[in-house]
Each structure stands twice: as structure tokens, then as C-alpha cells.
Design a protein around this motif. Structure first.
Motif, PDB file in Angstrom:
ATOM      1  N   UNK A 158      -5.658  -1.558  -0.846  1.00  0.00           N
ATOM      2  CA  UNK A 158      -4.433  -1.275  -1.583  1.00  0.00           C
ATOM      3  C   UNK A 158      -4.572   0.075  -2.268  1.00  0.00           C
ATOM      4  N   UNK A 159      -3.433   0.654  -2.621  1.00  0.00           N
ATOM      5  CA  UNK A 159      -3.377   1.924  -3.338  1.00  0.00           C
ATOM      6  C   UNK A 159      -2.594   1.703  -4.623  1.00  0.00           C
ATOM      7  N   UNK A 203       2.198   5.626  -0.529  1.00  0.00           N
ATOM      8  CA  UNK A 203       2.939   4.503  -1.114  1.00  0.00           C
ATOM      9  C   UNK A 203       4.249   4.964  -1.745  1.00  0.00           C
ATOM     10  N   UNK A 204       4.619   6.225  -1.498  1.00  0.00           N
ATOM     11  CA  UNK A 204       5.896   6.716  -1.987  1.00  0.00           C
ATOM     12  C   UNK A 204       5.919   7.091  -3.446  1.00  0.00           C
ATOM     13  N   UNK A 205       4.752   7.482  -3.994  1.00  0.00           N
ATOM     14  CA  UNK A 205       4.693   7.907  -5.395  1.00  0.00           C
ATOM     15  C   UNK A 205       4.045   9.283  -5.466  1.00  0.00           C
ATOM     16  N   UNK A 206       3.960   9.838  -6.679  1.00  0.00           N
ATOM     17  CA  UNK A 206       3.388  11.176  -6.834  1.00  0.00           C
ATOM     18  C   UNK A 206       1.876  11.181  -6.645  1.00  0.00           C
ATOM     19  N   UNK A 211      -8.275   1.583  -3.245  1.00  0.00           N
ATOM     20  CA  UNK A 211      -9.286   0.578  -3.552  1.00  0.00           C
ATOM     21  C   UNK A 211      -9.516  -0.298  -2.328  1.00  0.00           C
ATOM     22  N   UNK A 212     -10.683  -0.934  -2.302  1.00  0.00           N
ATOM     23  CA  UNK A 212     -10.979  -1.885  -1.250  1.00  0.00           C
ATOM     24  C   UNK A 212     -11.559  -3.150  -1.855  1.00  0.00           C
ATOM     25  N   UNK A 213     -11.745  -4.155  -1.026  1.00  0.00           N
ATOM     26  CA  UNK A 213     -12.273  -5.438  -1.486  1.00  0.00           C
ATOM     27  C   UNK A 213     -12.788  -6.202  -0.283  1.00  0.00           C
TER      28      UNK A 213
END
Length: 226
Positions: A158-159, A203-206, A211-213
């Protein structure tokens, strides 16, 4: 008592890998701590005393209330039984729900050793019939941040959107002047901004932090998705 504990092989790894996440968690009311495993010295332009001052400055910028150093040797960090017991004792004393460790693939031996050490100490933290201080405790999750020295294409789980936190994160990184400013041409800091911008774009942000898991991520709601 911490909600989240960030384990960093060296001072500055927490800021580089997840300074934005630290700020975001604290803004949400979570108690966040950073445990540096080593002093990070020697380095070309640093000294133990200078690194301590820089770490204190970065911690102040991030607003950290809890930061300690386990005092393990830089450049020769190993996941030994002795070091495992030391780290497990910190887990039992601070009792964090979430642990954050470096990504498990890296060219830096200290980083991969740190991740192995976190994995092993998490298991030991729950043991009974031991002379480790504190009551048995098992952190719920280990999340892995990226602060890698290996040229690789990342595939995060995820970001995190850190658009609002980026400038403060960037200031905390620049506090480590001996590492990222002295003797450099400025391109390193520019690349950091470029990387954060790239992950934000995915993710469409600035700005974003990846991260990973190793374990599956469980969601109680979808309302937090960007």
C-alpha cells in the motif's frame, strides 16, 4: 505504552522511510516511538556527538515524545540471540500494537539484519518462563517501510498519502546535515522529493510513502481508501 514503534537500523532511516507516516499517526492521536538500533557512526562527515544532535533536532521537528537507541554496533549489526533478547525486552516494556521495520530485501547488511532481528524479537516477546523483563506481549503487525540501498522496482502492499506531511518530513531529513547536505550537490534531496512525488502520483495525490507487509492486511472499513 506505544501504539506504534518504528525500528530503525540507524538514525535517519525512520525519517527517510516513514517520516510522513509518523506525523500522520501522531496527528490521529496515536503514541509513536522510534528505536534506533545503532548510532550510525562512523560516516564520512559525521561524529557520534553530531549525529546525536541531528537526531534530537529531527525528533523535535517530528514531535516525537519517545525515541531511544539500543546501542548496537553500526556496520556489524547482527540478529544474535543477545540482541534479540534486548529488542524483545523493549517490545515487552513499550507494548506497541504495530511494529515498523525496514523492507526485508536490501543491499545494506545492517538493514536486512534489523528486519530479521525485529521478526525474531517479535516472537520472543511473547515467551513465558524467561528472564527478559516485562510481561509477555505479541505485537499484532509488522509493516515494512522502504529505505533501501538496492536499485530495484518496488511493489508495495500500500501507499500512504503524505501530501500534508511532506514538508515537515523533508525538514526532519534535512536535520541530518552531515548525511544529506555536507559534501553533496543537492541531487540526493531532489531525488527524495521526486520519489515521494512518484508514489503520490500512483495513488492520485501529491506525495506518498510506500509500505509492505508479509502478512495479509485486514480492513474493517473501506472509507480510509484514497
Amino acid at each position: 505504552m506505544l501504539d506504534a514503534l518504528v525500528i530503525a537500523p540507524h538514525p535517519d532511516d525512520a525519517e527517510l522511510g516513514m517520516g510522513g507516516a509518523i506525523l500522520k499517526m501522531q496527528a490521529a492521536g496515536l503514541q509513536v516511538g522510534v528505536l534506533d538500533l545503532t548510532s550510525g557512526e562512523p560516516t564520512p562527515h559525521g561524529t557520534p556527538e553530531l549525529r546525536q544532535r541531528e537526531t534530537a533536532a529531527a525528533s523535535k521537528i517530528l514531535g516525537l515524545q519517545w525515541r531511544e537507541n539500543l546501542g548496537l554496533p553500526n556496520r556489524s549489526l547482527e540478529p544474535t540471540l543477545e540482541n534479540r533478547a534486548k529488542l524483545a525486552a523493549v517490545f515487552r516494556q513499550t507494548r506497541p500494537k504495530w511494529l515498523f521495520a525496514p523492507f526485508w530485501v536490501d543491499a545494506h547488511p545492517d538493514h536486512t539484519a534489523a528486519t530479521k532481528l525485529v521478526d525474531d524479537a517479535r516472537f520472543w516477546s511473547k515467551l513465558t518462563k524467561t528472564d527478559m523483563p516485562g510481561e509477555p506481549f505479541h505485537p499484532q503487525r509488522i509493516y515494512n517501510y522502504y529505505c533501501v540501498h538496492l536499485k530495484m522496482t518496488l511493489q508495495p502492499a500500500f501507499v500512504l498519502d503524505i501530501s500534508a506531511e511532506w514538508e515537515t518530513k523533508f525538514a526532519s531529513i534535512k536535520a541530518y546535515e552531515s548525511q544529506f547536505i555536507t559534501g553533496r550537490d543537492g541531487s540526493f534531496l531532489e531525488k527524495l522529493r521526486d520519489e515521494a512525488s512518484y508514489w503520490g502520483k500512483t495513488i492520485g495525490t501529491a506525495y506518498g510513502e510506500p509500505f509492505n507487509c508479509r502478512e495479509p492486511l485486514g480492513l474493517g472499513t473501506l472509507t480510509g481508501l484514497v
